[in-house]
Design a protein around this motif. Sequence first.
Motif, PDB file in Angstrom:
ATOM      1  N   GLY A  28      37.417  55.015  42.653  1.00  0.00           N
ATOM      2  CA  GLY A  28      37.183  54.848  41.226  1.00  0.00           C
ATOM      3  C   GLY A  28      38.373  54.284  40.484  1.00  0.00           C
ATOM      4  N   LEU A  29      39.462  53.988  41.201  1.00  0.00           N
ATOM      5  CA  LEU A  29      40.619  53.356  40.583  1.00  0.00           C
ATOM      6  C   LEU A  29      40.352  51.871  40.386  1.00  0.00           C
ATOM      7  CD1 LEU A  29      43.462  55.023  42.705  1.00  0.00           C
ATOM      8  CD2 LEU A  29      42.662  55.701  40.433  1.00  0.00           C
ATOM      9  N   SER A  30      41.212  51.232  39.626  1.00  0.00           N
ATOM     10  CA  SER A  30      41.111  49.792  39.402  1.00  0.00           C
ATOM     11  C   SER A  30      42.440  49.135  39.719  1.00  0.00           C
ATOM     12  CB  SER A  30      40.742  49.485  37.949  1.00  0.00           C
ATOM     13  OG  SER A  30      39.468  49.994  37.628  1.00  0.00           O
ATOM     14  N   CYS A  31      42.378  47.858  40.049  1.00  0.00           N
ATOM     15  CA  CYS A  31      43.597  47.079  40.268  1.00  0.00           C
ATOM     16  C   CYS A  31      43.318  45.630  39.892  1.00  0.00           C
ATOM     17  CB  CYS A  31      44.051  47.191  41.729  1.00  0.00           C
ATOM     18  SG  CYS A  31      42.889  46.511  42.914  1.00  0.00           S
ATOM     19  N   GLN A  32      44.374  44.846  39.881  1.00  0.00           N
ATOM     20  CA  GLN A  32      44.228  43.404  39.758  1.00  0.00           C
ATOM     21  C   GLN A  32      44.104  42.843  41.173  1.00  0.00           C
ATOM     22  OE1 GLN A  32      46.934  41.155  37.196  1.00  0.00           O
ATOM     23  NE2 GLN A  32      47.841  43.097  36.554  1.00  0.00           N
ATOM     24  N   LEU A  33      43.012  42.162  41.452  1.00  0.00           N
ATOM     25  CA  LEU A  33      42.823  41.567  42.771  1.00  0.00           C
ATOM     26  C   LEU A  33      43.308  40.135  42.782  1.00  0.00           C
ATOM     27  CD1 LEU A  33      41.111  42.340  45.551  1.00  0.00           C
ATOM     28  CD2 LEU A  33      39.862  40.335  44.767  1.00  0.00           C
ATOM     29  N   ARG A  34      44.107  39.812  43.781  1.00  0.00           N
ATOM     30  CA  ARG A  34      44.555  38.434  43.983  1.00  0.00           C
ATOM     31  C   ARG A  34      44.128  37.995  45.378  1.00  0.00           C
ATOM     32  NH1 ARG A  34      50.638  38.358  41.159  1.00  0.00           N
ATOM     33  NH2 ARG A  34      49.868  38.750  39.014  1.00  0.00           N
TER      34      ARG A  34
END
Length: 222
Positions: A28-34
Amino acid sequence: MTDFLPILYSFRRCPYAMRARLAVAASGLSCQLREVVLRNKPQPMLDASPKGTVPVLVLPDNEVVDESFDIMLWALRQKDPGQWLRPEREDVETMMALIASCDQVFKYHLDRYKYPQRYEDTESAPHGQAGVAWLEQLETRLQSSRYLFGERPCLADTAIMPFVRQFARTDMGWFNAQPLTRVNAWLSAWLESPLFMQIMHKYKPWEEGDPPVVFPAPSEPS
């Protein structure tokens, strides 16, 4: 707000990156995907992790986590709604030992089965058979439960599944002919699951200056 999110360098088809994305999405966490093109790795990723392999997680305080299993643990130790870190059957030590065996034994044979040309004096077939022999223990486990450690998924399922997928896809006809009926059904169920479909969304390769891409993608309002 995205400036405060961790950055995850990933490559869609890499099994190591898959399992990292699975854990982040499940937590349920979020991140910036590259999304990375491996033949043209972005310099910020190499600055963070000179070994140049994905996945790489860069936290807001610039701490770097560049092992896929460590990224899984980083996410799930913060939030673990599915209790992946608590197997329903047996204990954590047994679960961790099975994952370690996948990473050390099964992956050794997978690499030589799929890419024999990369290794001197190596033939594919014996390593394919050794891979099947390793998978037989999963077949045995799945005789008594839907997942590897019970009736709900745990860390072992998602840490191991991407590598079984890669092994199976090397020669699907041959894999389907092996005595791994339950493994095949377990793998198919995972590949058709909403979670797997979510983490396999195709993203444009990242370039410096691109707007942040939040992963997992926010749900559309109903």
